[in-house]
Enzyme design. Structure first.
Site, PDB file in Angstrom:
ATOM      1  N   CYS A 159      -2.352   1.518  -2.895  1.00 28.63           N
ATOM      2  CA  CYS A 159      -3.449   2.307  -3.165  1.00 28.63           C
ATOM      3  C   CYS A 159      -4.005   0.850  -2.564  1.00 28.63           C
ATOM      4  O   CYS A 159      -4.996   0.978  -1.465  1.00 28.63           O
ATOM      5  CB  CYS A 159      -3.972   1.866  -4.429  1.00 28.63           C
ATOM      6  SG  CYS A 159      -3.797   1.184  -5.932  1.00 28.63           S
ATOM      7  N   HIS A 293      -7.122   1.711  -9.970  1.00 29.41           N
ATOM      8  CA  HIS A 293      -6.287   2.412  -8.184  1.00 29.41           C
ATOM      9  C   HIS A 293      -7.581   2.390  -7.463  1.00 29.41           C
ATOM     10  O   HIS A 293      -8.980   2.107  -7.528  1.00 29.41           O
ATOM     11  CB  HIS A 293      -6.289   3.810  -8.720  1.00 29.41           C
ATOM     12  CG  HIS A 293      -6.952   4.856  -7.398  1.00 29.41           C
ATOM     13  ND1 HIS A 293      -4.767   4.296  -6.588  1.00 29.41           N
ATOM     14  CD2 HIS A 293      -6.790   5.461  -6.664  1.00 29.41           C
ATOM     15  CE1 HIS A 293      -4.951   5.170  -5.788  1.00 29.41           C
ATOM     16  NE2 HIS A 293      -6.172   5.947  -6.052  1.00 29.41           N
ATOM     17  N   ASN A 313      -9.165   8.915  -0.928  1.00 29.65           N
ATOM     18  CA  ASN A 313      -7.688   8.767  -1.199  1.00 29.65           C
ATOM     19  C   ASN A 313      -6.933   8.593  -0.477  1.00 29.65           C
ATOM     20  O   ASN A 313      -7.452   8.799   0.674  1.00 29.65           O
ATOM     21  CB  ASN A 313      -7.259   9.803  -3.434  1.00 29.65           C
ATOM     22  CG  ASN A 313      -6.692   9.138  -4.246  1.00 29.65           C
ATOM     23  OD1 ASN A 313      -6.433   7.705  -3.917  1.00 29.65           O
ATOM     24  ND2 ASN A 313      -7.552   9.705  -4.895  1.00 29.65           N
TER      25      ASN A 313
END
Length: 352
Positions: A159, A293, A313
């Site tokens: 990520c 994250h 995302n």
């Protein structure tokens, strides 16, 4: 191979289905189920099969399918109970609906860190937008053409690379007028201070792009695994940045002032079940501020009196609002909803 009727009997004998006949007003196309689907084991199995087809799910054995069905059923009941609470958001049957929360956390969130001790320390005086106090009521960098399509990191803890690349794509568009899809895989392979699919740093990945530039994703495509760095073997020009800076922590005004000028790399706590199963609306938790994250802030706005930040995302377009989440701002917590104001960075290119 077992038939669906035999699966139904196995599950029916092994579990006791608790029927929830709530009056959820959620649209089927929003949450992915109707109240009728909760009335029998047969309807649940039909729903599971259609969900599997939609999300291209294939299981190795009948035992695995039964196990995944049981998790799917439990998640569905959690979704339905949550959706009855008149929240500002909906949960739904996204691609993570067959994962327990522990499984989800192990695969999709984990180690991310804001600082690397070998790099320069940044203080608030270095903040480019410290004098910005008059910014628009809303901005959406997608509408301005500075955001590439939603991508999918897969079962790789990369990520951090997706967040960094999205900000570089954004500033490159803002400065040069060219929107290019850049290579997350190059960062996964070549940022030697980060850990590939096991997590990484915002700072070192931005520093890598400043030092070396980064190829397009067409030249260096994403593979969801870490390999030997092949950047020197790849042809074609690279996109570079001049450097990067940090947004002062825990300050919404500074955060919005920066975001009004460009997309930001941010960290959030995303390991909770509501975040996992988020479908639409303005998300206000529950979530904490233990950052696990990396995402990209690409705008902010207001809907029905609710102020929010738009985050991009890296879990594909079937999660959330086509891959995005609206995250509540003005939460009463200086760290922001899910800790969104704690660790934010932005690249700069040709200006400071």
């Amino acid at each position: 191979m077992a038939t669906m009727s035999s699966i139904s009997k196995i599950i029916f004998l092994a579990t006791c289905l608790i029927i929830h006949m709530g009056l959820s007003s959620a649209d089927f196309y929003t949450v992915g189920y109707s109240q009728d689907d909760l009335t029998s084991i047969e309807r649940l199995i039909q729903l599971f099969d259609s969900w599997m087809l939609k999300h291209n799910k294939i299981y190795e054995s009948i035992d695995e399918k039964i196990y995944r069905f049981e998790i799917f059923r439990d998640n569905l009941m959690y979704i339905d109970e949550t959706n009855k609470k008149n929240n500002s958001y909906w949960l739904g049957l996204n691609g993570f609906a067959d994962l327990s929360n522990d499984e989800f956390k192990k695969k999709y969130v984990g180690f991310v860190a804001e600082d690397f001790t070998g790099l320069e320390h940044f203080d608030n005086e270095d903040f480019t937008y410290k004098h910005v106090t008059n910014y628009p009521q809303s901005i959406d960098w997608r509408a301005k053409g500075a955001v590439t399509p939603v991508k999918n990191q897969g079962a790789c803890g990369s990520c951090w690379a997706f967040s960094t690349i999205a900000t570089v794509e954004g500033i490159n568009k803002i400065v040069t007028g060219n929107l290019l899809e850049l290579s997350e895989q190059e960062l996964v392979d070549c940022d030697k201070h980060s850990y590939g699919c096991k997590g990484g740093y915002q700072t070192t990945s931005l520093q890598y792009v400043a030092n070396n530039g980064v190829h397009t994703s067409k030249v260096y495509p994403y593979q969801a695994k870490q390999y030997k760095c092949r950047a020197t073997d790849k042809p074609g020009p690279k996109v570079k940045i001049t450097g990067y800076k940090r947004v002062p922590s825990n300050c919404e005004t500074s955060f919005l002032g920066a975001l009004a000028n460009q997309p930001l790399s941010v960290l959030v706590e995303a390991g909770g079940k509501p975040f996992q199963l988020y479908k639409s609306g303005v998300f206000d938790g529950p979530c904490g501020t233990k950052l696990d994250h990396a995402v990209t802030a690409v705008g902010y706005g207001t809907s029905d009196g609710k102020n929010y930040i738009i985050i991009k995302n890296s879990w594909g377009p079937n999660w959330g609002e086509k891959g995005y989440m609206r995250l509540k701002r003005q939460s009463g917590n200086s760290q922001g909803t899910c800790g969104v104001y704690k660790s934010s960075y932005y690249p700069f290119k040709g200006f400071a």
